[in-house]
Scaffold this active site. Structure first.
Site, PDB file in Angstrom:
ATOM      1  N   SER A 172       0.849  -1.185   0.000  1.00 30.55           N
ATOM      2  CA  SER A 172       0.000   0.000   0.000  1.00 30.55           C
ATOM      3  C   SER A 172       0.889   1.241   0.000  1.00 30.55           C
ATOM      4  O   SER A 172       2.064   1.185  -0.387  1.00 30.55           O
ATOM      5  CB  SER A 172      -0.954  -0.014   1.206  1.00 30.55           C
ATOM      6  OG  SER A 172      -1.940   0.990   1.081  1.00 30.55           O
ATOM      7  N   ASN A 173       0.347   2.372   0.422  1.00 33.14           N
ATOM      8  CA  ASN A 173       1.100   3.623   0.472  1.00 33.14           C
ATOM      9  C   ASN A 173       0.595   4.483   1.629  1.00 33.14           C
ATOM     10  O   ASN A 173      -0.278   4.055   2.395  1.00 33.14           O
ATOM     11  CB  ASN A 173       0.994   4.363  -0.875  1.00 33.14           C
ATOM     12  CG  ASN A 173      -0.451   4.599  -1.277  1.00 33.14           C
ATOM     13  OD1 ASN A 173      -1.196   5.297  -0.605  1.00 33.14           O
ATOM     14  ND2 ASN A 173      -0.849   4.006  -2.402  1.00 33.14           N
ATOM     15  N   ARG A 174       1.105   5.689   1.760  1.00 31.66           N
ATOM     16  CA  ARG A 174       0.844   6.524   2.931  1.00 31.66           C
ATOM     17  C   ARG A 174      -0.442   7.352   2.852  1.00 31.66           C
ATOM     18  O   ARG A 174      -0.741   8.125   3.770  1.00 31.66           O
ATOM     19  CB  ARG A 174       2.022   7.470   3.164  1.00 31.66           C
ATOM     20  CG  ARG A 174       3.330   6.763   3.491  1.00 31.66           C
ATOM     21  CD  ARG A 174       4.445   7.779   3.733  1.00 31.66           C
ATOM     22  NE  ARG A 174       5.712   7.123   3.998  1.00 31.66           N
ATOM     23  CZ  ARG A 174       6.119   6.742   5.201  1.00 31.66           C
ATOM     24  NH1 ARG A 174       5.331   6.941   6.245  1.00 31.66           N
ATOM     25  NH2 ARG A 174       7.295   6.157   5.358  1.00 31.66           N
TER      26      ARG A 174
END
Length: 213
Positions: A21-23
């Site tokens: 995923s990412n932030r």
């Protein structure tokens, strides 16, 4: 008008426990949905996994993966006049998702990935007279990469920001963005709350959509 907005990250599962995923927290996309609803528009918000309340008057569609987001946007796009792609979609996903948790001693030292579809590029042939707006979260000087994306994806406007700038980027309640247009015009906004940024983006979207009617 009918707005379709995407927000938040996607999660690309490796097994029932792990994912890529990412932030992204979804704050900017949810602010856009709230601002559009406050302006009297009909809003559908396609949201990745985030810990945010649905803005009043907004119909929310929850998804997890990039492929699920693409499918949801394809379903909702025919009824939309404005599409704002604010989600931070994972560029890659594991080639194989295990149905059971992978044990550490069973896992290889490398992970095979496959590229996810670029949602805006995939939908470009369906644009018609709709207004398409994208976001470019970059590091350093974002304008050059944002301009490339603006042209490559046939957008009417792109919102660029440096996610490493103080008070901007993921998780903050503020943002500092630049609005870029196909004719070369650019509008650099000062540090503002994400709701104020959203109000400005929605105002631009309204104007752009009116021009294409």
């Amino acid at each position: 008008m009918r707005f379709l907005i995407t927000a938040g990250p996607t999660r690309e599962p490796l097994d029932p426990v792990r994912f890529i995923s990412n932030r992204s927290t979804g704050k900017m996309g949810f602010a856009l949905a709230q601002a559009a609803a406050e302006a009297g528009h009909e809003v559908v918000l396609v949201a990745g996994p985030v810990a945010l309340e649905t803005p009043p008057g907004v119909r929310r569609v929850d998804i997890e993966t990039a492929l699920e987001m693409l499918a949801a946007v394809e379903r909702e796009l025919p009824a939309a006049e404005v599409y704002i792609s604010c989600a931070a979609v994972a560029d890659w996903r594991p080639e194989v998702c295990s149905p059971t948790k992978l044990k550490k001693h069973e896992m290889a030292g490398t992970l095979r990935l496959v590229r996810n579809p670029d949602i805006l590029k995939t939908l470009r042939p369906l644009k018609g007279t709709r207004t398409f707006i994208g976001f470019a979260a970059e590091t350093g000087e974002p304008d050059a990469e944002a301009t490339r994306k603006l042209r490559e994806k046939g957008l009417d406007m792109i919102v660029a920001n440096d996610v490493t700038a103080p008070g901007a980027g993921f998780a903050h309640d503020t943002n500092r963005v630049t609005l870029l247009f196909p004719d070369g015009h650019r509008e650099a906004l000062p540090l503002m709350t994400k709701h104020e940024v959203a109000q400005r983006v929605i105002a631009c979207a309204q104007t752009l959509a009116t021009q294409t009617e």
